[in-house]
Enzyme design. Structure first.
Site, PDB file in Angstrom:
ATOM      1  N   PHE A 153       0.844  -1.200   0.000  1.00  0.00           N
ATOM      2  CA  PHE A 153       0.000   0.000   0.000  1.00  0.00           C
ATOM      3  C   PHE A 153       0.876   1.245   0.000  1.00  0.00           C
ATOM      4  CE2 PHE A 153      -3.787   2.331   1.933  1.00  0.00           C
ATOM      5  CZ  PHE A 153      -4.597   2.130   0.838  1.00  0.00           C
ATOM      6  N   GLY A 154       1.836   1.240  -0.948  1.00  0.00           N
ATOM      7  CA  GLY A 154       2.681   2.422  -1.141  1.00  0.00           C
ATOM      8  C   GLY A 154       1.976   3.366  -2.112  1.00  0.00           C
ATOM      9  N   ILE A 156       1.710   3.421  -5.404  1.00  0.00           N
ATOM     10  CA  ILE A 156       0.903   2.853  -6.500  1.00  0.00           C
ATOM     11  C   ILE A 156      -0.348   2.176  -5.944  1.00  0.00           C
ATOM     12  CG2 ILE A 156       0.904   1.204  -8.416  1.00  0.00           C
ATOM     13  CD1 ILE A 156       3.962   1.744  -8.674  1.00  0.00           C
ATOM     14  N   THR A 235       1.481  -6.062 -11.440  1.00  0.00           N
ATOM     15  CA  THR A 235       2.223  -5.041 -12.202  1.00  0.00           C
ATOM     16  C   THR A 235       3.480  -4.643 -11.442  1.00  0.00           C
ATOM     17  OG1 THR A 235       0.884  -3.332 -11.134  1.00  0.00           O
ATOM     18  CG2 THR A 235       0.190  -4.012 -13.343  1.00  0.00           C
ATOM     19  N   SER A 236       3.897  -5.477 -10.460  1.00  0.00           N
ATOM     20  CA  SER A 236       5.053  -5.074  -9.630  1.00  0.00           C
ATOM     21  C   SER A 236       6.335  -5.720 -10.162  1.00  0.00           C
ATOM     22  CB  SER A 236       4.787  -5.408  -8.159  1.00  0.00           C
ATOM     23  OG  SER A 236       4.538  -6.786  -7.992  1.00  0.00           O
ATOM     24  N   ARG A 237       6.654  -6.905  -9.711  1.00  0.00           N
ATOM     25  CA  ARG A 237       7.800  -7.638 -10.244  1.00  0.00           C
ATOM     26  C   ARG A 237       7.415  -9.111 -10.347  1.00  0.00           C
ATOM     27  NH1 ARG A 237       9.353  -3.475 -11.763  1.00  0.00           N
ATOM     28  NH2 ARG A 237      11.365  -2.459 -11.393  1.00  0.00           N
ATOM     29  N   GLU A 266      11.986 -12.220 -17.063  1.00  0.00           N
ATOM     30  CA  GLU A 266      11.739 -11.365 -18.234  1.00  0.00           C
ATOM     31  C   GLU A 266      12.932 -11.341 -19.162  1.00  0.00           C
ATOM     32  OE1 GLU A 266      10.263  -7.434 -17.270  1.00  0.00           O
ATOM     33  OE2 GLU A 266       8.945  -8.328 -15.795  1.00  0.00           O
ATOM     34  N   HIS A 284       5.520  -5.817 -19.568  1.00  0.00           N
ATOM     35  CA  HIS A 284       6.064  -4.854 -18.591  1.00  0.00           C
ATOM     36  C   HIS A 284       5.872  -3.417 -19.082  1.00  0.00           C
ATOM     37  CE1 HIS A 284       9.234  -4.390 -15.172  1.00  0.00           C
ATOM     38  NE2 HIS A 284       8.387  -3.376 -15.179  1.00  0.00           N
ATOM     39  N   ILE A 285       4.593  -3.059 -19.249  1.00  0.00           N
ATOM     40  CA  ILE A 285       4.280  -1.721 -19.780  1.00  0.00           C
ATOM     41  C   ILE A 285       3.515  -0.868 -18.769  1.00  0.00           C
ATOM     42  CG2 ILE A 285       4.351  -2.332 -22.244  1.00  0.00           C
ATOM     43  CD1 ILE A 285       1.243  -2.575 -22.131  1.00  0.00           C
ATOM     44  N   GLY A 286       3.598  -1.240 -17.495  1.00  0.00           N
ATOM     45  CA  GLY A 286       2.868  -0.472 -16.476  1.00  0.00           C
ATOM     46  C   GLY A 286       3.172   1.012 -16.525  1.00  0.00           C
TER      47      GLY A 286
HETATM   48  C1  GLV Z   1       9.020  -0.230 -13.538  1.00  0.00           C
HETATM   49  O1  GLV Z   1       8.768  -1.374 -13.436  1.00  0.00           O
HETATM   50  C2  GLV Z   1       9.795   0.524 -12.597  1.00  0.00           C
HETATM   51  O2  GLV Z   1      10.177  -0.014 -11.555  1.00  0.00           O
HETATM   52  O3  GLV Z   1      10.053   1.703 -12.881  1.00  0.00           O
END
Ligand code: GLV
Length: 319
Positions: A153-154, A156, A235-237, A266, A284-286
């Protein structure tokens, strides 16, 4: 002083660097550098602007003779051996805060895409299968009023909470290393244990950094706890999820689907995942919005300038 930029990035960052005649740019625009190409290119660099695929290991750092800063063009910095860099008195910096909205919007886009089966429906139309309107095809959930569980809960995670609350009046659960009372007030978010979150959420979205403690945070044990109709978003890692377990869970329909932007190795995609219909995969286009990428370039360049020109620690120092 030489600045190695390992990949093409938006001009805004390059223009900032070019304002300083003392900086000589070694600007690479092709495919990612291999490990040996990186070691060679970094040898006489005073600074490097690295991107996510660049593995800045201890060995890479050791091959650099003059390096003062690794300025990562990213928020995450798990591609850099920060401990080794710090020992060698090389600064590491990242670009915090510039992609918050973009990644949260991508997480939401994946949630909607998986739930409303947009990719499969698009394919159906393109393949000429849309012959008549059918009351029973491509059914998905309504998101209004459903429960969103945020693991992490940072910045993003909180932005996603804000979007989900504002757009769909979703109930927000979160788990993190500590409670965030101001965010609880703002979004009505409720702090719960990981197990409670998994059991109660209709959508589980991951927003934690990759650390030894978060690797394989989601395995078959956690997925088993989720509701059968739930959707998992990452969408993190990539290594936060055990992909082998995810593959089994999706194949056996333990949950309804997953939206995945990041992968354990990846750009390799775990073979079984591509065969599944209940997963949406993005590369990986977040952070891939014009706005975020321009700001990332500016911040990465500003960190280099702060160190090489202003002789100060980088603006966003990673320790
Ligand atoms: C993207 O994944 C970032 O960490 O900037």
């Amino acid at each position: 002083m030489k600045v190695l930029i390992t990949r093409e990035i938006p001009r805004a960052g390059i223009d900032l660097l070019r304002k300083h005649a003392e900086l000589e740019l070694d600007y690479r625009k092709g495919a990612p550098l291999s490990d040996s190409e990186l070691k060679k290119a970094i040898k006489d660099a005073d600074a490097v602007i690295s991107v996510i695929p660049d593995q800045i290991t201890r060995e890479v750092l050791q091959s650099a003779k003059n390096l003062k800063i690794v300025s990562n063009y990213a928020v995450g910095y798990d591609n850099i051996d920060v401990k080794a860099a710090t020992e060698m008195k090389i600064y590491v910096s990242n670009t915090p805060g510039d992609l918050t909205e973009s990644v949260a919007e991508h997480a939401m886009a994946l949630m909607l895409t998986v739930g409303r089966k947009i990719v499969a429906a698009d394919r159906f139309v393109r393949e000429g299968k849309y012959k008549y309107w059918d009351p029973m095809i491509f059914l998905g959930p309504v998101f209004s009023g459903k429960t969103l569980g945020l693991v992490g809960f940072g910045r993003i995670g909180q932005w996603f909470a804000k979007l989900a609350k504002g757009a769909f009046n979703m109930r927000i659960l979160y788990t993190d290393i500590s409670k965030n009372e101001s965010a609880e007030k703002e979004f009505g978010a409720i702090y719960v244990s990981m197990d409670e979150l998994l059991e109660q959420s209709d959508i589980v979205s991951l927003h934690v950094p990759l650390l030894p403690s978060t690797k394989h945070l989601i395995t078959r044990r956690e997925i088993k706890k989720m509701k059968p109709a739930a959707i998992l978003i990452n969408t993190s890692r990539g290594p936060i999820i055990d992909e082998d377990d995810l593959c089994v869970a999706l194949r056996e329909n333990w949950i309804s689907g997953a939206g995945i932007d990041v992968y354990e190795q990846e750009p390799k995609i775990y073979a079984g995942l591509k065969e599944l219909k209940n997963i949406v995969l993005t590369p990986h286009i977040g952070s891939a919005t014009h706005e975020a990428r321009i700001e990332m370039a500016r911040m990465a360049a500003a960190n280099v300038i702060e160190v090489l020109i202003n002789k100060k620690p980088p603006i966003s120092l990673v320790k």
